[in-house]
Design an enzyme around this catalytic site. Structure first.
Site, PDB file in Angstrom:
ATOM      1  N   GLY A  12      -6.467 -44.912  17.692  1.00 16.09           N
ATOM      2  CA  GLY A  12      -7.861 -44.493  17.843  1.00 16.09           C
ATOM      3  C   GLY A  12      -8.413 -43.618  16.729  1.00 16.09           C
ATOM      4  O   GLY A  12      -9.314 -42.819  16.963  1.00 16.09           O
ATOM      5  N   ASN A 108     -16.843 -55.521  14.947  1.00 15.16           N
ATOM      6  CA  ASN A 108     -15.404 -55.292  14.780  1.00 15.16           C
ATOM      7  C   ASN A 108     -15.141 -54.695  13.402  1.00 15.16           C
ATOM      8  O   ASN A 108     -15.841 -55.008  12.442  1.00 15.16           O
ATOM      9  CB  ASN A 108     -14.658 -56.634  14.909  1.00 15.16           C
ATOM     10  CG  ASN A 108     -13.155 -56.491  14.730  1.00 15.16           C
ATOM     11  OD1 ASN A 108     -12.513 -55.628  15.336  1.00 15.16           O
ATOM     12  ND2 ASN A 108     -12.572 -57.336  13.889  1.00 15.16           N
ATOM     13  N   HIS A 110     -12.335 -54.667  10.458  1.00 13.87           N
ATOM     14  CA  HIS A 110     -11.124 -55.368  10.025  1.00 13.87           C
ATOM     15  C   HIS A 110     -10.644 -54.748   8.710  1.00 13.87           C
ATOM     16  O   HIS A 110     -11.455 -54.530   7.803  1.00 13.87           O
ATOM     17  CB  HIS A 110     -11.400 -56.865   9.835  1.00 13.87           C
ATOM     18  CG  HIS A 110     -10.179 -57.626   9.437  1.00 13.87           C
ATOM     19  ND1 HIS A 110      -9.196 -57.977  10.346  1.00 13.87           N
ATOM     20  CD2 HIS A 110      -9.754 -58.041   8.218  1.00 13.87           C
ATOM     21  CE1 HIS A 110      -8.215 -58.592   9.695  1.00 13.87           C
ATOM     22  NE2 HIS A 110      -8.527 -58.636   8.409  1.00 13.87           N
TER      23      HIS A 110
HETATM   24  C1  GRF Z   1      -7.509 -50.342  12.028  1.00 12.99           C
HETATM   25  O1  GRF Z   1      -6.843 -50.602  10.836  1.00 12.99           O
HETATM   26  C2  GRF Z   1      -8.565 -51.376  12.266  1.00 12.99           C
HETATM   27  O2  GRF Z   1      -9.169 -51.838  11.105  1.00 12.99           O
HETATM   28  C3  GRF Z   1      -7.764 -52.477  12.894  1.00 12.99           C
HETATM   29  O3  GRF Z   1      -6.819 -51.818  13.712  1.00 12.99           O
HETATM   30  C4  GRF Z   1      -6.575 -50.512  13.222  1.00 12.99           C
HETATM   31  C5  GRF Z   1      -6.860 -49.541  14.326  1.00 12.99           C
HETATM   32  O4  GRF Z   1      -6.512 -48.225  14.022  1.00 12.99           O
HETATM   33  N1  GRF Z   1      -8.633 -53.422  13.542  1.00 12.99           N
HETATM   34  P1  GRF Z   1      -6.982 -47.033  14.953  1.00 12.99           P
HETATM   35  O5  GRF Z   1      -6.515 -47.316  16.370  1.00 12.99           O
HETATM   36  O6  GRF Z   1      -8.480 -46.911  14.849  1.00 12.99           O
HETATM   37  O7  GRF Z   1      -6.302 -45.809  14.406  1.00 12.99           O
END
Ligand code: GRF
Length: 210
Positions: A12, A108, A110
């Site tokens: 998160g 989203n 990515h």
């Molecule tokens: C991030 O790298 C995001 O781009 C991907 O999953 C990861 C999540 O990290 N979709 P976090 O839970 O926000 O620390």
């Protein structure tokens, strides 16, 4: 006031970037109405509770079919009356029903420059492993609208990050988060909150006019 739902599965840090940006005014006129995790032990849930945000776990395991799970997700999000759904490290591929229900209102983040290093199988550290394996010199992050494909929806914002010779997947993941993800996700949400994200001919643009 833009009311958002943030869907998470893990640490998160992107959720935290949104919480902090709302607190310090980088995102204005926005509140997080609900955080939903598919995993009970996701640290993201603790971050939400710490910030006084309603945080719930809706797990696939607690539902007897994929349809039941989707129904629970759709009902919970509808009840929360949100304007935008933000996938911030949410590791479940959304069903067509879900995307149809909230079409055009899901974004989203990515961790690559789409259309490179995205699609089925490209998630988490795997993305950065492939980037290093291929030897590209620049990577980054992308915020896009979600459609029924995987990472195929209209691109809203991107930011490039240099790949260094001595990077390992972990160091690259961290730099992509710090230099790109935690910046463009809050910026995109603020732009949406102020009606600055415009669709034209199937493409998304950010207008400078407030
Ligand atoms: C991030 O790298 C995001 O781009 C991907 O999953 C990861 C999540 O990290 N979709 P976090 O839970 O926000 O620390």
């Amino acid at each position: 006031m833009l009311n958002i739902a943030v869907l998470v599965s893990g640490g998160g840090t992107n959720l935290q970037a949104i919480i902090d940006s709302i607190a310090d005014g980088r995102i204005k006129d926005t509140k997080i109405g609900i955080v939903i995790s598919n995993k009970k032990d996701a640290y993201a849930l603790s971050r939400a509770k710490e910030a006084g945000i309603r945080a719930v776990c809706i797990s696939k395991k607690d539902h007897k079919s994929r349809q039941d799970y989707d129904k629970a997700m759709i009902e919970t999000i509808k009840e929360a009356e949100v304007d935008l759904i933000v996938l911030a490290g949410f590791l479940i591929v959304l069903s067509e029903d879900f995307v149809r229900e909230f079409g055009g209102r899901i974004i989203n983040i990515h961790p690559s420059l789409i259309p490179s290093f995205c699609g089925d199988g490209y998630y988490g550290l795997k993305v950065h492993e492939k980037v290093i394996e291929r030897g590209v010199k620049v990577t980054g992050a992308t915020v896009h609208f979600v459609d029924k494909g995987t990472d195929t929806g209209p691109i809203i914002m991107q930011k490039a990050v240099e790949v260094k010779n001595d990077d390992c997947p972990e160091s690259l993941q961290r730099r992509v988060m710090e230099e790109a993800e935690w910046i463009i996700l809050p910026k995109t949400i603020d732009a949406i909150a102020h009606g600055r994200v415009i669709m034209k001919d199937g493409r998304a643009y950010i207008s400078d006019e407030v």
